[in-house]
Write a protein that holds these residues in place. Structure first.
Motif, PDB file in Angstrom:
ATOM      1  N   GLY A 132       7.224  -1.180   2.753  1.00 38.66           N
ATOM      2  CA  GLY A 132       6.414  -2.084   3.570  1.00 38.66           C
ATOM      3  C   GLY A 132       4.973  -1.625   3.677  1.00 38.66           C
ATOM      4  N   GLU A 133       4.780  -0.330   3.846  1.00 43.26           N
ATOM      5  CA  GLU A 133       3.414   0.202   3.926  1.00 43.26           C
ATOM      6  C   GLU A 133       2.679   0.026   2.602  1.00 43.26           C
ATOM      7  OE1 GLU A 133       4.129   4.186   5.258  1.00 43.26           O
ATOM      8  OE2 GLU A 133       4.152   3.601   7.371  1.00 43.26           O
ATOM      9  N   LYS A 134       3.372   0.223   1.485  1.00 44.68           N
ATOM     10  CA  LYS A 134       2.751   0.065   0.168  1.00 44.68           C
ATOM     11  C   LYS A 134       2.366  -1.402  -0.048  1.00 44.68           C
ATOM     12  CE  LYS A 134       3.508   0.819  -4.743  1.00 44.68           C
ATOM     13  NZ  LYS A 134       4.450   1.211  -5.790  1.00 44.68           N
ATOM     14  N   ALA A 135       3.260  -2.322   0.297  1.00 44.32           N
ATOM     15  CA  ALA A 135       2.973  -3.754   0.140  1.00 44.32           C
ATOM     16  C   ALA A 135       1.797  -4.159   1.012  1.00 44.32           C
ATOM     17  CB  ALA A 135       4.211  -4.581   0.485  1.00 44.32           C
ATOM     18  N   GLU A 136       1.722  -3.621   2.219  1.00 50.20           N
ATOM     19  CA  GLU A 136       0.615  -3.942   3.123  1.00 50.20           C
ATOM     20  C   GLU A 136      -0.709  -3.423   2.557  1.00 50.20           C
ATOM     21  OE1 GLU A 136      -0.704  -2.808   7.630  1.00 50.20           O
ATOM     22  OE2 GLU A 136       1.416  -3.240   7.283  1.00 50.20           O
ATOM     23  N   ALA A 137      -0.686  -2.227   1.999  1.00 50.39           N
ATOM     24  CA  ALA A 137      -1.901  -1.661   1.400  1.00 50.39           C
ATOM     25  C   ALA A 137      -2.353  -2.505   0.209  1.00 50.39           C
ATOM     26  CB  ALA A 137      -1.641  -0.219   0.971  1.00 50.39           C
ATOM     27  N   GLU A 138      -1.402  -2.961  -0.605  1.00 53.86           N
ATOM     28  CA  GLU A 138      -1.753  -3.798  -1.768  1.00 53.86           C
ATOM     29  C   GLU A 138      -2.347  -5.126  -1.318  1.00 53.86           C
ATOM     30  OE1 GLU A 138       1.884  -3.987  -3.994  1.00 53.86           O
ATOM     31  OE2 GLU A 138       1.615  -1.960  -4.815  1.00 53.86           O
ATOM     32  N   ARG A 139      -1.787  -5.710  -0.246  1.00 51.52           N
ATOM     33  CA  ARG A 139      -2.350  -6.967   0.286  1.00 51.52           C
ATOM     34  C   ARG A 139      -3.769  -6.740   0.793  1.00 51.52           C
ATOM     35  NH1 ARG A 139       2.880  -7.592   2.218  1.00 51.52           N
ATOM     36  NH2 ARG A 139       2.319  -6.757   4.269  1.00 51.52           N
ATOM     37  N   GLY A 140      -3.996  -5.622   1.435  1.00 48.39           N
ATOM     38  CA  GLY A 140      -5.325  -5.294   1.934  1.00 48.39           C
ATOM     39  C   GLY A 140      -6.340  -5.145   0.810  1.00 48.39           C
TER      40      GLY A 140
END
Length: 151
Positions: A132-140
């Protein structure tokens, strides 16, 4: 030359019995008691697979007076909160709740003799949070690229 950890020793003072405390930990960890251990013995162990240190419960005269300087951190194979409920039902008590709103954290419990231990996230929970943290960073990153016209 080096040494290996053979036992992790847990002291047991009255009114607690080594056999009873070993039985509690047997239920928590899923390892049977040592084949020669009997109620009333001065010490009791868990029968663990070769190559792993075992827990050794030994009768001592003095009661526990301070916080443990060494404790066990457990990573369950079920979700952390389910494991907290399970070991609480076995006789553990919650000492400190360090769970965080983001899902991380741990719970400090005490066994029936007052020895503290922690229950952390399961490996699956830890991996889910990291995904989830990786996906959030990629979205950012994509949002930042779109805002600057890069990409």
């Amino acid at each position: 030359m080096t040494s290996v950890v053979r036992h992790i020793t847990i002291d047991c003072a009255e009114p607690h019995e080594p056999y009873d405390l070993a039985r509690f930990w047997s239920r928590v960890l899923g390892h049977p008691l040592g084949p020669d251990d009997e109620p009333g013995d001065e010490e009791a162990t868990l029968d663990v697979p070769d190559g792993r240190p075992t827990l050794l419960f030994v009768r001592v005269g003095e009661k526990k007076t301070l916080k443990n300087r060494v404790h066990l951190d457990l990573q369950p194979d079920i979700p952390r909160d389910e494991e907290v409920a399970r070991v609480s039902a076995l006789g553990a008590t919650v000492v400190d709740d360090r769970r965080r709103p983001d899902g991380r954290g741990w719970v400090v419990l005490a066994d029936p003799a007052g020895n503290e231990f922690c229950i952390e996230l399961s490996a699956a929970e830890r991996a889910e949070i990291e995904r989830g943290e990786k996906a959030e960073a990629e979205r950012g990153e994509k949002t930042a690229e779109a805002a600057t016209g890069a990409g």
